[in-house]
Every structure is written in structure tokens, then in C-alpha cells.
Design an enzyme around this catalytic site. Structure first.
Site, short mmCIF file in Angstrom:
data_model
loop_
_atom_site.label_atom_id
_atom_site.label_comp_id
_atom_site.label_asym_id
_atom_site.label_seq_id
_atom_site.Cartn_x
_atom_site.Cartn_y
_atom_site.Cartn_z
N ARG A 53 1.04 -1.10 0.08
CA ARG A 53 0.06 0.07 -0.01
C ARG A 53 0.81 1.32 0.24
O ARG A 53 2.15 1.05 0.17
CB ARG A 53 -1.08 0.09 1.07
CG ARG A 53 -0.65 -0.63 2.33
CD ARG A 53 0.13 -0.17 3.14
NE ARG A 53 0.26 1.30 3.50
CZ ARG A 53 0.90 2.15 3.69
NH1 ARG A 53 2.17 1.70 3.71
NH2 ARG A 53 0.78 3.44 3.88
N GLY A 54 0.29 2.65 -0.05
CA GLY A 54 1.03 3.82 -0.12
C GLY A 54 1.10 4.11 -1.74
O GLY A 54 1.42 3.06 -2.46
N ALA A 55 0.87 5.26 -2.23
CA ALA A 55 0.72 5.49 -3.37
C ALA A 55 1.88 5.09 -4.36
O ALA A 55 1.87 4.39 -5.47
CB ALA A 55 0.29 7.21 -3.48
N ARG A 90 -7.66 -0.13 -6.68
CA ARG A 90 -7.64 1.06 -5.76
C ARG A 90 -7.79 2.40 -6.61
O ARG A 90 -7.02 2.68 -7.39
CB ARG A 90 -6.65 1.18 -4.85
CG ARG A 90 -6.56 -0.19 -3.79
CD ARG A 90 -5.58 -0.07 -2.65
NE ARG A 90 -6.17 0.86 -1.67
CZ ARG A 90 -5.48 1.77 -0.59
NH1 ARG A 90 -4.22 1.29 -0.44
NH2 ARG A 90 -6.08 2.23 -0.04
N GLN A 201 -2.21 2.45 10.20
CA GLN A 201 -1.01 2.60 9.23
C GLN A 201 0.20 3.27 10.14
O GLN A 201 1.27 2.81 10.17
CB GLN A 201 -1.03 2.89 7.80
CG GLN A 201 -1.97 2.16 7.09
CD GLN A 201 -3.40 2.66 6.81
OE1 GLN A 201 -4.00 3.18 7.83
NE2 GLN A 201 -3.99 2.60 5.53
N ASP A 242 -1.67 10.85 -1.79
CA ASP A 242 -2.03 9.88 -2.80
C ASP A 242 -2.39 10.41 -4.15
O ASP A 242 -2.40 9.80 -5.17
CB ASP A 242 -3.31 8.86 -2.25
CG ASP A 242 -2.94 8.22 -1.15
OD1 ASP A 242 -2.99 8.80 0.07
OD2 ASP A 242 -2.27 7.06 -1.03
N ASN A 252 -5.01 13.11 0.79
CA ASN A 252 -4.36 12.01 1.59
C ASN A 252 -5.11 11.15 2.50
O ASN A 252 -6.22 11.25 2.70
CB ASN A 252 -3.14 12.62 2.33
CG ASN A 252 -2.11 11.91 2.95
OD1 ASN A 252 -1.39 10.85 2.46
ND2 ASN A 252 -1.67 11.71 4.20
N LYS A 253 -4.63 10.16 3.24
CA LYS A 253 -5.28 9.44 4.02
C LYS A 253 -6.20 9.88 5.00
O LYS A 253 -6.12 11.18 5.45
CB LYS A 253 -4.34 8.80 5.15
CG LYS A 253 -4.99 7.58 6.18
CD LYS A 253 -5.77 6.69 5.48
CE LYS A 253 -5.14 5.74 4.29
NZ LYS A 253 -6.17 4.95 3.69
O1 MRU Z 1 -4.65 3.43 2.13
P1 MRU Z 1 -2.96 3.50 2.17
O2 MRU Z 1 -2.19 2.89 3.31
O3 MRU Z 1 -2.35 3.05 0.78
O4 MRU Z 1 -2.77 4.93 2.28
C1 MRU Z 1 -1.52 5.66 2.27
C2 MRU Z 1 -1.43 6.97 2.70
O5 MRU Z 1 -2.31 7.84 2.56
C3 MRU Z 1 -0.07 7.63 2.51
O6 MRU Z 1 -0.04 8.59 3.45
C4 MRU Z 1 0.09 8.21 0.90
O7 MRU Z 1 -0.01 7.11 0.16
C5 MRU Z 1 1.15 8.83 1.00
S1 MRU Z 1 2.39 7.61 0.15
C6 MRU Z 1 4.07 7.93 0.25
#
Ligand code: MRU
Length: 365
Positions: A53-55, A90, A201, A242, A252-253
Site C-alpha cells: 500500500r502507499g501511493a 484502488r 498504518q 495519494d 491523503n489518508k
Molecule cells: O490506504 P493506504 O495505506 O495506501 O494510504 C497511504 C497514504 O495515505 C499515505 O499517506 C500516502 O499514500 C502517501 S504515500 C507515500
């Protein structure tokens, strides 16, 4: 970055030359497990279930997923099918679409029999570029932390939300790259880690990686940030993204927006750190235009954790029968963002700022 002194990346080619290995993030922080992705289905499942996970990491995994798909079906229809499957995993992180478009465009230029090797190599290049971008984000953002330390003479306290560290990228991270860079230079930095309900996370991943690399940090409940900012405990906030629009709205999250509001009210600088692959040049108004992923309500109603005897249990935490909602991301309007830290430098969260750093996009837009 290191886990107990040993350097790791989140994704890397398997020695067999036809598959990839990833760290299974659903097993962290209590177990460190590598898993092998050998097919399109493996890659799609890994992204959908948040093994990765993470963009930026989602983008790299999707690129490898397209390569793995070419082993089974390298036809042009096979490219289309694989892109559609991976794009549907996603919806919010734009890096996914960006990486798929880049690899697919490359594949269409070559004959089917060359496509697996071509895509596998291109995915590797995207991974290397991500490492370079994140390292550069660390250099630029690290200066902000070092300047703050020089101005106050005190350790710098940085609040971050979710996990935008090396686990969310291939290495270094986005929001945490400046922290790792400052730490490496001997600048005293302390990270306040939002736990980041519902999937935690922050508590599970950000805390794990900061601990593994030896960076001082404290996990706080999501609701504590406003209070701590009000009392002068937070020097600055740095979050990842993201998807960020051409005018600097930062998606973002979920919960990031509330932190930005609290930071604004307390004059705490609020930065978003992101590579070029996170910028969606086709969008301006992030609040209206960015699709927000709605995830399974079970992430809200249940929590999984380790028991005292070392076993694991999933427990219910919401009054049975109550409906739940689980939007996974929110958008912080550009006016609440002090600056955007990219691999090319730091700019204001505005069209002028972003096009100033990426002038080639002005002509492309
Ligand atoms: O749902 P996730 O865990 O994929 O979300 C991740 C985030 O929101 C991160 O903060 C974001 O992707 C930044 S990535 C370096």
C-alpha cells in the site's frame, strides 16, 4: 531503509527473474514476511488487500503486475485486460494509473514476444526512479527540518499522519524521507505518529519503520494532534499524498484534513511531500474531482491485534447493528498547505508553484 541494521526495499525482483518479492504489510508490525508475486492475479490481490500500500508502492507493484500479466497473455487484448484489472484495485492513488499508462504505452511499441522482458525492465526503472525521487524529497525536506533546528536550537518535533515512509514507497518514503535525511545528518528530530484509524498504518507501520531505523518517535491517538499543536508541542507537520491536483489540493489518508485545519489555526507549518507521479495534472478542484475510496465497514467495526500469549485475535469494537462509513481519504485544500516538497524542490501549494517546478507540464496541459 534498515530493519535492525539490515537494509530492505519494499519490492524487488525475485532471483528467478520472472516474479517479484514484496514485504507483506498486513503482517507488520508483529511478523516480517516476504511474499512472492508471480501472476497478474497475485499483484492485483496484493494491492487490493493492502499487502502493499502507499501511493508510490502501489504504482510500482501495478507496473510489475502488468509485466507478470505479459507472461500469461502478451497480446494487445491481454494488455488491456491487465490494465483494467489493476486499475480497478484502488481508485484514489493516481500513481497506479500513471504507472500503468507508462508501461502500457511502452508495451504497445513492441511485438508480443518482447513484452514480458520490456515491461519487467520498465517496472524496474520506475522502482529506481521512485527511490531517486524519494531520496531527493529527503534532501529538500530535510533542509526545512534542519533550518527549524538552527532557528530554535531544540529538537524538531514533526507530526505525521498515516504511513508515508519507506514502506509506502520502494525506499526512503515521502513524508518520512526528510526525517530520515535530517536524522542521518545528526539533526535531532522527534516524530509524533498518528495511529491512523481505522487501519492503523501509523501505529503499525510508521512506528515499526521509525523504530527499525532508530528514529525517536511517539505514537499518539488520532485525536491528540490538535491539542498538542495548541500547546506548542509540534514544530511542523509533514504528510504524504495519494493524489495532488495541479493547483495543490492534497488528497491523503482520511484525517489529514483535520490535522491541516488544526495546524492552520495554530500557525504550525503543514507540508505535503510527494513525487511527480502523485500529481494529477488533469484535475484542479481536489474536493470535487478526486474519487475517494470507500472501504469495507469491517475495518471500522473490528480490530485485529496481538494477545498477551502471542496469538492474534480480531475483536468487534462497534455497537452491533450500527451502520458504519469508511471513506479512506480526504482532501486538504491548497490554502491550508504551507508547501509541497517534491524531488525538484519545495514550492507553494498552487498552480504557480507546481508549474514553476514542472514547466514542461504547462505546455502539456
Ligand atoms: O490506504 P493506504 O495505506 O495506501 O494510504 C497511504 C497514504 O495515505 C499515505 O499517506 C500516502 O499514500 C502517501 S504515500 C507515500
Amino acid at each position: 531503509m534498515n530493519i535492525d541494521g539490515q537494509p530492505y526495499r519494499t519490492i524487488f525482483p525475485d532471483p528467478d527473474g520472472v516474479s517479484v518479492q514484496v514485504i507483506d504489510q498486513t503482517r507488520l508490525p508483529f511478523a516480517f514476511v516476504l511474499t512472492r508475486l508471480a501472476t497478474l492475479e497475485d499483484a492485483a490481490l496484493a494491492i487490493r488487500t493492502m499487502i502493499v500500500r502507499g501511493a508510490p508502492l502501489i504504482g510500482v507493484t501495478a507496473a510489475y503486475g502488468l509485466a507478470l500479466a505479459m507472461r500469461a497473455d502478451p497480446s494487445t487484448a491481454g494488455i488491456d485486460r491487465a490494465v483494467a484489472t489493476l486499475a480497478a484495485t484502488r481508485p484514489t492513488a493516481i500513481n497506479l494509473r500513471w504507472a500503468l499508462d507508462r508501461v502500457a504505452a511502452n508495451l504497445r511499441q513492441v511485438q508480443p514476444e518482447e513484452r514480458f522482458a520490456r515491461a519487467y525492465a520498465e517496472a524496474g526503472r520506475i522502482a529506481e526512479e521512485d527511490v531517486a525521487s524519494c531520496r531527493a524529497i529527503g534532501v529538500h525536506g530535510g533542509r526545512i527540518i534542519a533550518d527549524r533546528h538552527a532557528a530554535t536550537g531544540r529538537p524538531v518535533t514533526v507530526l505525521t499522519h498515516c504511513n508515508a515512509g519507506w514502506l509506502a514507497t520502494v525506499d526512503w518514503g515521502t513524508a518520512l524521507a526528510p526525517i530520515y535525511a535530517a536524522h542521518a545528518q545528526g539533526v535531532p528530530v522527534h516524530v509524533l505518529v498518528d495511529e491512523t484509524r481505522p487501519r492503523n498504518q501509523g501505529a503499525a507501520l510508521t512506528a515499526f519503520e521509525l523504530h527499525g531505523h532508530g528514529v525517536p518517535h511517539t505514537v499518539i491517538a488520532d485525536n491528540a494532534g490538535g491539542h498538542l499543536m495548541q500547546h506548542g508541542t509540534v514544530d511542523l507537520c509533514i504528510v504524504g499524498s495519494d493524489r495532488t491536483t495541479a493547483r495543490g489540493d492534497v488528497c491523503n489518508k482520511i484525517g489529514t484534513y483535520l490535522k491541516a485545519l488544526a495546524a492552520h489555526d495554530n500557525r504550525v507549518p503543514f507540508y505535503a511531500a510527494l513525487p511527480f507521479s502523485t500529481i494529477d495534472w488533469t484535475l484542479d478542484d481536489g474536493v470535487r474531482e478526486i474519487p475517494i475510496e470507500e472501504r469495507d465497514g469491517r475495518e471500522v467495526t473490528h480490530m485485529t491485534g496481538r494477545l498477551a500469549d502471542g496469538g492474534f485475535a480480531t475483536i468487534e469494537v462497534v455497537s452491533p447493528g450500527s451502520p458504519v462509513a469508511n471513506p479512506a481519504f480526504d482532501v486538504t485544500p491548497a490554502r491550508l498547505v504551507t508547501g509541497i516538497i517534491t524531488e525538484r524542490g519545495v514550492c507553494t501549494a498552487s498552480a504557480e508553484g507546481l508549474y514553476g517546478l514542472y514547466p514542461e507540464r504547462r505546455t502539456a496541459a
